[in-house]
Write an enzyme that holds these catalytic residues in place. Structure first.
Site, PDB file in Angstrom:
ATOM      1  N   SER A 108       0.824  -1.536  -0.313  1.00  0.00           N
ATOM      2  CA  SER A 108      -0.348  -0.578  -0.311  1.00  0.00           C
ATOM      3  C   SER A 108       0.869   1.420   0.121  1.00  0.00           C
ATOM      4  CB  SER A 108      -1.048   0.464   0.668  1.00  0.00           C
ATOM      5  OG  SER A 108      -2.117   0.675   1.064  1.00  0.00           O
ATOM      6  N   HIS A 242      -8.241  -5.996   0.237  1.00  0.00           N
ATOM      7  CA  HIS A 242      -6.903  -5.110   0.387  1.00  0.00           C
ATOM      8  C   HIS A 242      -5.574  -5.677   1.676  1.00  0.00           C
ATOM      9  CE1 HIS A 242      -4.613  -1.701   0.108  1.00  0.00           C
ATOM     10  NE2 HIS A 242      -4.550  -1.376   1.641  1.00  0.00           N
TER      11      HIS A 242
END
Length: 264
Positions: A108, A242
């Site tokens: 990320s 995610h």
């Protein structure tokens, strides 16, 4: 600190390139390592998140996990609020570890950071990493600024719930919120004010990773990392959101082991 100094400027003046113990949790090997894996966590994340990786890559691979300021051992250290300052500091702290081949893995926000660190290692210090692994984050020329970091606390909590990776029950605890929210807001300031940047290529292969149900980006967006990877590009799509790398821990570690075995 003078009234004209920002926290970032104080950090730049206080932290030196040899301050590696401050910046990395180091999972040392019994013998001299043949290679190193450098892990750069996500916004709001900490080195503890990647503790299961510490001894997972064999006795000849040393793992370094970044310890961002403002949490755990660095609770008293002021936050950093810009990607360039963060990348400069991480790069300086990595230089003592450049004696063996180095692979970077960023998740990320950490993916953008890893890319910026590789650029600095190559261009400023003539250190050529063995590979760059980027996870769950758009390529530098595709990532767009956001202003989530300016939102009320409730919006940040909602984002944590949307992305997963944090126990929802914990997010209801005011004591947890008191600790987590300042950290998250500082890191989101870094992530949200980054990009788009030029698609400057790196001199190492790039491996991109994404969960097939990630609400923040897509496999199509991750493919754009190929634009900065003239030395080779690979996209791996795994089941999950995610934080697919928690659900798919064994798969990710096994495939990273296979790639690391070709280095050094």
């Amino acid at each position: 600190m003078t009234s004209r100094q920002t926290d970032d400027e104080v950090h730049t003046s206080m932290t030196t390139g040899t301050d590696s113990d401050t910046w990395f949790r180091r999972y040392s090997t019994a013998a001299t390592p043949r290679r190193r894996l450098v892990v750069l966590p996500h916004a709001g994340g900490s080195a503890s998140f990647f503790h299961p990786w510490g001894r997972s890559f064999g006795s000849d691979t040393e793992v370094l996990v970044a310890k961002y300021p403002g949490r755990h051992e660095r609770l008293a250290d002021p936050f950093i609020h810009t990607m360039d300052v963060l990348a400069d500091q991480v790069t300086a702290a990595l230089l003592p570890f450049a004696d063996v081949p180095m692979t970077l893995f960023g998740h990320s926000m950490g993916a953008s950071l890893a890319y910026e660190v590789v650029q600095r290692l190559e261009k400023r210090h003539a250190v050529l990493p063995a590979a760059l692994h980027v996870s769950s984050r758009e390529a530098p020329h595709r990532v767009l600024p956001r202003e989530l970091y300016r939102e009320e606390d409730a919006a940040l909590i909602a984002e944590l719930r949307r992305l997963g990776g944090t126990d929802s029950a914990l997010l209801d605890d005011p004591d947890v919120q008191e600790f987590v929210l300042p950290v998250l807001r500082a890191d989101l300031t870094i992530a949200d004010t980054y990009g788009p940047r030029p698609d400057t290529p790196v001199a190492c292969p790039v491996h991109a990773w994404i969960g097939d149900a990630d609400p923040s980006t897509s496999a199509g967006e991750m493919n754009a990392w190929g634009d900065v990877a003239p030395r080779g590009f690979r996209l791996r799509v795994l089941p999950g959101g995610h934080f697919y790398l928690v659900e798919q821990h064994d798969v990710v570690v096994r495939e990273l082991c296979d790639q690391l075995a070709t280095v050094g």
